[in-house]
Design an enzyme around this catalytic site. Structure first.
Site, PDB file in Angstrom:
ATOM      1  N   SER A 141       0.842  -1.193   0.000  1.00 14.34           N
ATOM      2  CA  SER A 141       0.000   0.000   0.000  1.00 14.34           C
ATOM      3  C   SER A 141       0.875   1.241   0.000  1.00 14.34           C
ATOM      4  O   SER A 141       1.986   1.228   0.520  1.00 14.34           O
ATOM      5  CB  SER A 141      -0.899   0.022   1.231  1.00 14.34           C
ATOM      6  OG  SER A 141      -0.137   0.283   2.402  1.00 14.34           O
ATOM      7  N   ASP A 142       0.368   2.294  -0.623  1.00 14.82           N
ATOM      8  CA  ASP A 142       0.975   3.583  -0.335  1.00 14.82           C
ATOM      9  C   ASP A 142       0.696   3.876   1.133  1.00 14.82           C
ATOM     10  O   ASP A 142      -0.203   3.290   1.745  1.00 14.82           O
ATOM     11  CB  ASP A 142       0.398   4.675  -1.239  1.00 14.82           C
ATOM     12  CG  ASP A 142       1.360   5.832  -1.417  1.00 14.82           C
ATOM     13  OD1 ASP A 142       2.251   6.007  -0.559  1.00 14.82           O
ATOM     14  OD2 ASP A 142       1.222   6.576  -2.405  1.00 14.82           O
ATOM     15  N   TRP A 143       1.456   4.772   1.725  1.00 15.73           N
ATOM     16  CA  TRP A 143       1.392   4.978   3.166  1.00 15.73           C
ATOM     17  C   TRP A 143       0.025   5.562   3.553  1.00 15.73           C
ATOM     18  O   TRP A 143      -0.266   6.715   3.286  1.00 15.73           O
ATOM     19  CB  TRP A 143       2.538   5.870   3.607  1.00 15.73           C
ATOM     20  CG  TRP A 143       3.764   5.113   3.999  1.00 15.73           C
ATOM     21  CD1 TRP A 143       4.450   5.249   5.178  1.00 15.73           C
ATOM     22  CD2 TRP A 143       4.473   4.095   3.263  1.00 15.73           C
ATOM     23  NE1 TRP A 143       5.512   4.370   5.209  1.00 15.73           N
ATOM     24  CE2 TRP A 143       5.549   3.659   4.050  1.00 15.73           C
ATOM     25  CE3 TRP A 143       4.271   3.496   2.026  1.00 15.73           C
ATOM     26  CZ2 TRP A 143       6.439   2.661   3.639  1.00 15.73           C
ATOM     27  CZ3 TRP A 143       5.156   2.496   1.604  1.00 15.73           C
ATOM     28  CH2 TRP A 143       6.221   2.093   2.409  1.00 15.73           C
TER      29      TRP A 143
ATOM     30  N   GLY B 162      -2.762   4.058   2.448  1.00 14.00           N
ATOM     31  CA  GLY B 162      -3.639   3.801   1.307  1.00 14.00           C
ATOM     32  C   GLY B 162      -4.652   2.699   1.525  1.00 14.00           C
ATOM     33  O   GLY B 162      -5.522   2.485   0.681  1.00 14.00           O
TER      34      GLY B 162
END
Length: 742
Positions: free
Chosen positions: A263-265, A267
């Site tokens: 995941s993006d941080w 996300g």
């Protein structure tokens, strides 16, 4: 020593009874990775499996200590290895040995049109990551340049899917040759930053597959990337970090991706979707990775305790968990458990050389009336440098790509070093961002200024009248609402009253050179009043030296624009159709942004509307001249399983050694569907001495003639006539030849 300790711990962990021990398969690096993965998976407890699929700190996830598997450390890229932060904070850890080389931003790398430089870039970055003990670099970025307002365009590779696809593959291969995983991002449709967590992209399947997915597909199928990061935004009402269509169907089923999706941080938004829709590792910021809350709360992440509770109460089986863990283990064996990884190197002269070579090759000479450039070193006695961007450090700021560098040469210092016998004066001209800090990294520069705007202009004009050349370094910087993560630009114009400064200086001195520092196009209402324009990008540690190389002629510019440079925002489809930034739903929680322009992005749109841009995609001048001639094809008729090679002669007709980029576009003469007038399908950079000529060959196959057919949900080509268009920019294609697909 680290390898020995890992081996000892693992062997001890495998002891089944006193006096008996068996070396586990997962420890035997002579075994195929899949055997090692299955052996390790069978030995892991439920808690150990859950432990490896979510963060334990801001940038790390847990290994399996009992089995001798070390923690897994990620780090932001894609332009250099970010300085270390505190375990559970974004602020600096206060180390003194985590400075790096800042490589040019990816817009500059794309502008080189040179895959061999992308390979060198990746190798150098991987060596720096290894030395710092990093196992994954969070990059490269390959999102498409849809609007010049996107604050993060500078981290990406331009508007064309073929260019981005071609340049991303060697970057990945070079980086991963060091045993460091690349993590291509942000998958997918993350084409603007404003409200990025709320934007739901509405797009046709054809535009998705033809424009926005090809670079990701190339990263997976040709670059064999080990990691991929989901994007913050939504597609079909699902966040992209856990999106059934993008992750499970397209990425893992259709493309056969065997790596790990992170995941993006922040996300991830939901446990069930994270479990079922393709997310493998969750990283974040606060209690659940997204919202403000408790510190050191990683066990509260969606893929931590909530997932465990769901398994224990029967809501989930371990099928999805085991698939996630397999992907994580596969990544471990490629990185942390790879005994053949080299130690790497940091801030070496070879890395600085790579940074300078990429910058020299990517800087674009946009305009050069009356051959004002290069600066005539033998006659110049006084040069006036104007502009905050001539002195401001650009490696600090911009979001997650912000760096702490060992050194950064400013344009002013670079020119002074390159012109020891010339008086190089400086005037501020305008005041922009004077902060110079990001996440605890400070530039140490004092950019305070007491003069008002009128006085700054007057002082610069007074000196300009007596200078042989005036070189203005302007453009954007990495502050909020400019070239910076988290927000988009608010308008297309230059900030900080720069237009007025440029107009005044151009009137005061005919040898006026404008150097635009940015990752985006900007409005240029004064373009007809100045003779020379250079696109200088954000080019990192060697910025000043590289810009001086080009301005003085030590390096002959050969960069080409990786995006179309419109005159106004309405030259871009997203703005002409008023679809950016989208419309809020009634509940004000989601923005629907419809990509009404479809496949018509950049030069495709401008061709369809017969718009003449300020500078075309692929445009870039040189200090020498080239002639392209004698275009021929290897066959007049090509089959779907065959290839066709185009050969063109390129001659350096000038007096300087230099490089030209031969560009091949394909036009479908008789398509049954609406298609762009032309699309880039091949390019090659060729270096020539004065008077030298070479034949350049570019080969294409059926893929270059294909379009995405929504009726069959697949790629399709049609029998008939095509035209190959060849030249050195998208608006200068003097050579053409027809061929047939049969």
């Amino acid at each position: 020593m680290r390898k020995i300790l890992i081996a000892v711990v693992a062997v001890l962990a495998s002891v089944s009874s006193w006096g008996q021990k068996s070396v586990p398969v997962y420890l035997d690096n002579t075994k195929p990775i899949e055997e090692r993965v299955e052996d390790a998976l069978a030995r892991m407890t439920l808690d150990e499996k859950l432990g490896v699929i979510h963060a334990q700190s801001k940038f790390s996830s847990r290994g399996v200590p009992r089995l001798g598997m070390p923690d897994f450390w990620t780090d932001d890229g894609p332009h250099g290895v970010r300085p270390d932060v505190l375990w559970d904070e974004w602020e600096q850890a206060g180390q003194t040995n985590d400075s790096c080389v800042a490589f040019p931003a990816l817009t500059c790398l794309a502008a080189t049109f040179d895959p061999s430089l992308a390979m060198r870039y990746g190798i150098s970055l991987g060596e720096e990551a290894r030395y710092r003990g990093k196992d994954m670099i969070l990059g490269p970025g390959v999102n498409i340049y849809r609007t010049p307002l996107n604050g993060r365009n500078f981290e990406y590779m331009g508007e064309d899917p073929f260019l981005a696809s071609t340049m991303v593959v060697p970057y990945i291969q070079g980086l991963q040759s060091n045993g460091v995983a690349a993590c291509v991002k942000h998958y997918a449709l993350n084409n603007d930053e404003e409200y990025r967590n709320q934007v739901n992209v509405v797009i046709s399947d054809r535009a998705l597959h033809e424009i926005y997915l090809p670079a990701f597909k190339a990263a997976v199928q040709k670059g064999h990337v080990w990691g991929l990061m989901g994007a913050y935004n939504l597609y079909k009402n699902q966040h992209n970090c856990h999106n059934e269509i993008l992750l499970n169907q397209i990425l893992k089923r259709d493309w056969k991706f065997d790596g790990v999706v992170i995941s993006d941080w922040g996300g991830a938004h939901d446990t069930e979707q994270s479990v079922m829709n393709g997310l493998d590792m969750e990283f974040g910021t606060w209690t659940d990775g997204l919202h403000f809350g408790a510190s050191n709360a990683y066990q509260n992440y969606y893929l931590a305790n909530p997932y465990k509770e769901g398994i224990l109460n029967g809501k989930y089986t371990t099928k999805e968990l085991d698939d996630k863990v397999r992907r994580v283990l596969r990544t471990f064996f490629r990185t942390t458990m790879n005994p053949d990884r080299k130690t790497g190197s940091m801030c070496s002269e070879e890395h600085y050389e790579t940074a300078r070579d990429v910058a020299n090759s990517g800087i674009v000479l946009l305009k050069n009336d009356k051959s004002v450039l290069p600066v005539n070193v033998s006659k110049a006695r006084r040069i006036l440098v104007v502009g905050e961007n001539a002195v401001k450090m650009m490696t600090v700021g911009g979001g997650s790509s912000s760096l702490k560098v060992q050194r950064e040469v400013s344009p002013l210092d670079g020119l002074k070093a390159a012109l020891p016998g010339v008086q190089v004066d400086y005037e501020r001209g305008y005041v922009g961002d004077v902060t110079g800090a990001y996440n605890g990294v400070t530039t140490g520069q004092d950019l305070s200024e007491s003069r008002n705007a009128s006085q700054l202009i007057a002082d610069a004009v007074a000196k300009a009248k007596n200078a042989d050349y005036v070189i203005f370094f302007g453009g954007l910087n990495k502050s909020d609402y400019q070239d910076c993560e988290g927000h988009d630009r608010k308008n297309y114009e230059l900030p900080y009253n720069q237009d007025a400064v440029i107009e005044a200086l151009a009137k005061a001195n005919k040898n006026f050179i404008y150097v635009n520092i940015s990752g985006n196009a900007v409005a240029m209402p004064w373009i007809n009043k100045i003779p020379a324009i250079v696109q200088g990008w954000f080019i990192g540690s060697e910025a000043g030296n590289a810009l001086a190389d080009v301005l003085t002629g030590k390096a002959n510019p050969s960069g080409k624009l990786p995006f179309s440079w419109g005159r106004t925002l309405n030259d871009y489809g997203a703005h002409a159709l008023n679809t950016y930034p989208g419309k809020w739903r009634a509940d004000k929680k989601i923005i629907d942004e419809e990509y009404k322009e479809g496949i018509y992005v950049g030069y495709r749109w401008m061709d369809s509307k017969k718009i003449k841009p300020t500078f075309a995609f692929g445009h870039g001048l040189s200090y020498t001249t080239f002639a392209l001639s004698n275009l021929r094809a290897s066959t007049k008729d090509v089959t779907r399983d065959g290839k066709i090679t185009f050969t063109v002669n390129v001659k350096n007709t000038g007096k300087r050694a230099g490089a030209e980029v031969v560009q091949l576009y394909i036009h479908d003469d008789e398509a049954s569907v609406d298609r762009p007038y032309k699309e880039l399908k091949g390019f090659q950079k060729v270096f020539l001495q004065p008077g030298e000529s070479k034949d350049v060959q570019i080969t294409i196959d059926n893929e270059a003639m294909s379009f995405y057919d929504e009726a069959s949900n697949g790629w399709k080509s049609e029998n008939g006539s095509f035209t190959a268009l060849v030249g050195n920019s998208s608006d200068n294609l003097p050579l053409n030849i027809k061929f047939n697909l049969k």
